[in-house]
Write an enzyme that holds these catalytic residues in place. Structure first.
Site, short mmCIF file in Angstrom:
data_model
loop_
_atom_site.label_atom_id
_atom_site.label_comp_id
_atom_site.label_asym_id
_atom_site.label_seq_id
_atom_site.Cartn_x
_atom_site.Cartn_y
_atom_site.Cartn_z
N LYS A 119 0.83 -1.19 0.00
CA LYS A 119 0.00 0.00 0.00
C LYS A 119 0.87 1.25 0.00
O LYS A 119 0.67 2.18 -0.79
CB LYS A 119 -0.92 -0.02 1.22
CG LYS A 119 -1.77 1.23 1.41
CD LYS A 119 -1.30 2.01 2.62
CE LYS A 119 -2.23 3.17 2.92
NZ LYS A 119 -1.67 4.10 3.94
N ASN A 120 1.87 1.30 0.87
CA ASN A 120 2.69 2.49 0.99
C ASN A 120 3.51 2.76 -0.26
O ASN A 120 3.84 3.91 -0.55
CB ASN A 120 3.61 2.38 2.22
CG ASN A 120 2.84 2.51 3.53
OD1 ASN A 120 1.77 3.11 3.56
ND2 ASN A 120 3.38 1.94 4.59
N CYS A 145 -5.44 9.15 8.31
CA CYS A 145 -5.80 8.74 9.66
C CYS A 145 -5.43 9.80 10.69
O CYS A 145 -4.46 10.53 10.53
CB CYS A 145 -5.10 7.43 10.01
SG CYS A 145 -5.60 6.03 9.00
N ARG A 194 1.02 15.29 11.91
CA ARG A 194 1.48 14.95 10.57
C ARG A 194 1.75 16.19 9.71
O ARG A 194 1.20 16.35 8.63
CB ARG A 194 0.46 14.05 9.87
CG ARG A 194 -0.02 12.90 10.71
CD ARG A 194 -0.90 11.93 9.96
NE ARG A 194 -0.12 10.94 9.26
CZ ARG A 194 -0.67 9.91 8.60
NH1 ARG A 194 -1.97 9.78 8.56
NH2 ARG A 194 0.09 9.05 7.98
N ASP A 243 3.83 1.34 12.06
CA ASP A 243 2.59 0.78 11.52
C ASP A 243 2.26 -0.60 12.09
O ASP A 243 1.15 -1.09 11.89
CB ASP A 243 2.66 0.70 10.00
CG ASP A 243 2.40 2.04 9.32
OD1 ASP A 243 2.09 3.01 10.03
OD2 ASP A 243 2.52 2.11 8.08
N ARG A 246 -8.74 0.59 3.60
CA ARG A 246 -7.76 1.50 3.00
C ARG A 246 -6.42 0.83 2.77
O ARG A 246 -5.64 1.26 1.92
CB ARG A 246 -7.54 2.74 3.88
CG ARG A 246 -8.71 3.71 3.94
CD ARG A 246 -8.30 4.96 4.71
NE ARG A 246 -7.02 5.44 4.20
CZ ARG A 246 -6.00 5.82 4.98
NH1 ARG A 246 -6.09 5.78 6.28
NH2 ARG A 246 -4.87 6.24 4.44
#
Length: 419
Positions: free
Chosen positions: A22-23, A116, A121, A304, A397
């Site tokens: 995903k990343n 999220c 961030r 994560d 997601r």
């Protein structure tokens, strides 16, 4: 919104095949707009974050073709338009269009990204880097307008080894004049994967995967075929689950080197593991042992995987302490775990203690972020009774076909729309 219902306490056995990262994929797709021809990307996970990026590409006028795990992107005729708030704020990774569009057009307008709620961030490191390359940054009600008469190579030292800033500045530098050097760069596997993609198109990037990345600007990027690297966070999530309720659960299509820090911690807690070239088979031990976790930038223990690991530690014998050094708001899952019977306590915003083992009982609980949702999913799978996870959209997601994959190895789980 979706909900996930789990009838827990089922032993899991069989095989789970890991999807593309995903990343990595959420950076590769914005990077594709830099290409002056068509690119093909394989092993793309079918997750909602990819759908959101697809919406942005279509808005900009790119030709996008998707078939199973293949996506073809033709950006030859895209238009440099202001990316509207309703699509920019669907996911954090929309900010990669900053670097890509700035590099391609010398101008980009985009709203502050979403994602999220795990901390502030900020994107100040990204913006400082753009400015070092000659760009001007303006912000008005969360709308960022970044322009440059000409982007020029620069020496950029990141205050923190930020993955997002490293990737965004790498994208901006690809078509800048001269050479850019990013010091204290992030080293995650998806940094290497994106750099390889750009090099396959004709970029000149060296040092990806080390603390210093060098980018020599080029004028043209040609078509290429590229494959998304396996997702080491998905890999780690299933490894953690297998360590609690697995019976020779095989996790395949992985790169074991990417999860070395997790393997070390699972050895500490007593998980039974067989490690192959591209797979790992895990069984739960008779007794899990407590351990301490400190999140760090790669190759340290991934932030994560901290929340999924917290669920495992509720089943470990003794006192475990988690130090979260990356994000300041990544313990929201603990409140929900306590509802299910866990014994956890926040010592500070970034430090928690977990006492185990505790019996978890199914409850109606609410996900607040992607990896927190994974933590609660694991809790539901090991709990007695029925667990209902609200706001399950979060987990969609980042985890492709998660209900199918878990059902296939013995879980009793279903995904439904709320209401």
């Amino acid at each position: 919104m979706y909900k996930i219902t789990i009838n827990g306490n089922k032993t899991l056995t069989g095989e789970i095949k890991i999807s593309g990262s995903k990343n990595s994929a959420v950076a590769l797709i914005p990077a594709a707009v830099l290409c002056d021809e068509e690119v093909t990307i394989a092993n793309v996970p079918n997750i909602s974050d990819i759908d959101a990026l697809d919406d942005i590409l279509n808005f900009l006028g790119a030709k996008v073709y998707r078939n199973e795990d293949i996506i073809k992107i033709d950006s030859k005729n895209i238009t440099n338009r202001k990316i509207p708030k309703e699509i920019a704020t669907k996911l954090r990774a929309s900010y990669y269009f900053m670097g890509a569009m700035l590099s391609k057009f010398k101008r980009v307008e985009i709203y502050f990204p979403g994602g999220c709620s795990i901390g502030a961030r900020p994107i100040n490191l990204h913006l400082k880097g753009f400015e070092a390359m000659g760009a001007k940054v303006e912000e008005n009600n969360n709308l960022f307008t970044i322009t440059a008469d000409e982007l020029k190579g620069a020496k950029i030292n990141l205050e923190f080894a930020s993955v997002g800033a490293t990737l965004n500045l790498m994208l901006a530098a690809v078509k800048a004049k001269g050479t850019t050097i990013i010091s204290n760069a992030a080293k995650e596997p998806h940094i290497v994967n994106v750099a390889t993609f750009l090099n396959n198109m004709g970029a000149k990037i060296t040092g990806a995967g080390t603390s210093e990345i060098k980018i020599e600007g080029v004028d043209y990027l040609h078509s290429c075929f590229h494959e998304v690297v396996p997702d080491y966070i998905e890999t780690g999530t299933y490894m953690i689950l297998a360590s609690i309720i697995g019976d020779k659960l095989k996790i395949s299509n992985i790169i074991p080197d990417h999860v070395e820090s997790l393997i070390s911690k699972l050895e500490d807690v007593g998980a039974i593991m067989e490690i192959g070239v591209d797979f790992i088979t895990i069984s739960r031990p008779k007794k899990l042992k407590a351990t301490n976790i400190k999140t760090q930038v790669y190759p340290g223990f991934p932030t994560d995987l901290q929340q999924p690991m917290a669920t495992l530690l509720t089943q470990a014998n003794g006192k475990s302490i988690i130090n979260e050094t990356i994000w300041e708001n990544r313990f929201l899952n603990l409140k929900e775990l306590n509802k299910m019977g866990a014994t956890t306590d926040l010592l500070t915003n970034q430090k928690a203690v977990i006492i185990g083992p505790t019996k978890l009982t199914g409850k109606r609980i609410k996900a607040t972020d992607l990896r927190g949702a994974a933590s609660l999913l694991i809790a539901g799978l090991i709990a007695s009774g029925t667990t209902v996870i609200e706001n399950a959209d979060y987990i969609l997601r980042g985890y492709e076909d998660i209900v199918y994959k878990l059902t296939n190895v013995g879980a009793d789980i279903k995904l439904e729309k709320e209401g």
